[in-house]
Scaffold this active site. Structure first.
Site, mmCIF file in Angstrom:
data_model
loop_
_atom_site.group_PDB
_atom_site.id
_atom_site.type_symbol
_atom_site.label_atom_id
_atom_site.label_comp_id
_atom_site.label_asym_id
_atom_site.label_seq_id
_atom_site.Cartn_x
_atom_site.Cartn_y
_atom_site.Cartn_z
ATOM 1 N N LYS A 28 -56.864 23.792 21.845
ATOM 2 C CA LYS A 28 -57.804 24.287 20.449
ATOM 3 C C LYS A 28 -57.706 22.751 19.767
ATOM 4 O O LYS A 28 -58.008 22.898 18.338
ATOM 5 C CB LYS A 28 -56.845 25.299 19.729
ATOM 6 C CG LYS A 28 -57.186 26.621 20.546
ATOM 7 C CD LYS A 28 -56.684 27.702 19.577
ATOM 8 C CE LYS A 28 -56.326 29.020 20.350
ATOM 9 N NZ LYS A 28 -57.600 29.355 21.155
ATOM 10 N N LYS A 81 -44.377 15.868 27.246
ATOM 11 C CA LYS A 81 -43.760 15.222 25.996
ATOM 12 C C LYS A 81 -42.511 14.499 26.183
ATOM 13 O O LYS A 81 -42.298 13.652 25.431
ATOM 14 C CB LYS A 81 -43.335 16.612 24.953
ATOM 15 C CG LYS A 81 -44.659 17.621 24.885
ATOM 16 C CD LYS A 81 -43.980 18.519 23.853
ATOM 17 C CE LYS A 81 -45.292 19.320 23.156
ATOM 18 N NZ LYS A 81 -45.143 20.514 22.394
ATOM 19 N N GLY A 257 -47.260 31.991 17.593
ATOM 20 C CA GLY A 257 -47.198 30.552 17.441
ATOM 21 C C GLY A 257 -48.522 29.875 16.886
ATOM 22 O O GLY A 257 -48.552 28.605 16.647
#
Ligand code: ATR
Length: 292
Positions: A28, A81, A257
């Site tokens: 998104k 990450k 979340g």
């Protein structure tokens, strides 16, 4: 006859950003950053970039090369990450504490790594949900990358206790030990130890159990009877399995979340552009994403 005036093409001059992930098509982030750019009057382009599992660094370099000086930053999502942490030439203190990077800043000759996840969670809890953590008891479920990224920001909100519980107990203890030098040292334990603890005001699910729908082995009575908050870092259509479980176990308030997603993006936007979309713009976007 045309005049000699050249009208610059705003799109061609726009600063460039991307989110790197695998998979990433569902992200998104492009929609969120396009909305922030409109709200703040900033001219930027933000796209998704799918990187091969073993080709994160090459994909980032390719993006920078393609953008010819206009690449200013990137977001990084699962599973890159830690790769992003290794790629960065330097790190912000919060990225170092998290051990992972979700935001890259492309300077002229170096790449800086930041992590806005914890700040996003803290803002969603304290501002959007108006839930103060000072003096409260927090239970953090999970000891993977997502959990590690939020320990320091939670400790910064002056809770009375932070307990980290994990299926593999050793990982819970190791994560707690990594923050032992903080004023409040977190405590690590296994699910079986939870029955002997005092109820918690905030219970955060930072495991990936929601992905498979697996129920967590949480004993009854972990939610403090009044106004306790159950927060799932995951989000999706409808209530997550953890939030269904939390409701049945007596949690007073439930949150997924999505708020954190928008707030970590707003923090990245601020890092890149020096401007923060207004609370109204952020909340309106959360409502739109929820309805989509
Ligand atoms: P992430 O980056 O999303 O945190 P991760 O580093 O792989 O992913 O961590 C996943 C976390 O979810 C871990 O804490 C894992 O517990 P273990 O360390 O014991 O593996 C937890 N987890 C995943 N599935 C789970 C399940 N079904 N029940 C309990 N914990 C689960």
């Amino acid at each position: 006859m045309t005049t000699g005036r050249i009208i610059p093409d705003a799109k061609a001059l726009a600063d460039r950003y991307a989110v790197f992930g695998n998979p990433v098509a569902h992200s998104k982030s492009p929609r969120i950053h396009a909305a922030f750019a409109r709200a703040c009057g900033e001219n930027l382009r933000y796209e998704t970039r799918m990187a091969p599992i073993d080709g994160f660094a090459a994909a980032v370099r390719q993006f920078i090369l393609e953008c010819g000086g206009r690449a200013k930053g990137a977001n990084v999502t699962v599973p890159f990450k830690e790769d992003a942490f290794r790629l960065a030439d330097e790190h912000t203190p919060r990225a170092r504490a998290a051990g992972s990077v979700n935001t890259l800043i492309f300077h002229a000759n170096r790449v800086e790594g930041d992590n806005t996840d914890g700040a996003g969670l803290a803002r969603d809890i304290t501002e959007n949900l108006a839930f103060s953590l000072a003096g409260k008891r927090i239970l953090l479920i999970g000891a993977g990358g997502a959990a590690r990224g939020i320990v320091a920001p939670l400790l910064a909100l002056s809770p009375a206790a932070l307990v980290i519980v994990n299926r593999s107990v050793d990982k819970a203890r190791a994560l707690a030990a990594a923050f032992a030098d903080h004023m409040l040292a977190p405590q690590g334990m296994g699910f079986a130890d939870l029955a002997a603890t005092t109820p918690f005001d905030l219970v955060i699910n930072a495991t990936s159990a929601s992905l498979t729908g697996a129920a967590l082995p949480l004993p009854a009575g972990i939610f403090a009877p009044e106004k306790s908050l159950a927060y799932d870092l995951m989000y999706g259509k409808g209530e997550t399995p953890f939030l269904i479980q939390a409701r049945q176990d007596g949690a007073g308030q439930l949150a997924d979340g999505l708020g954190m997603l928008v707030e970590q993006a707003a923090e990245s936007f601020f890092v890149w552009r020096g401007r923060r979309p207004s609370a109204d713009a952020r909340l309106a976007l959360m409502r739109q994403l929820r309805a989509a």
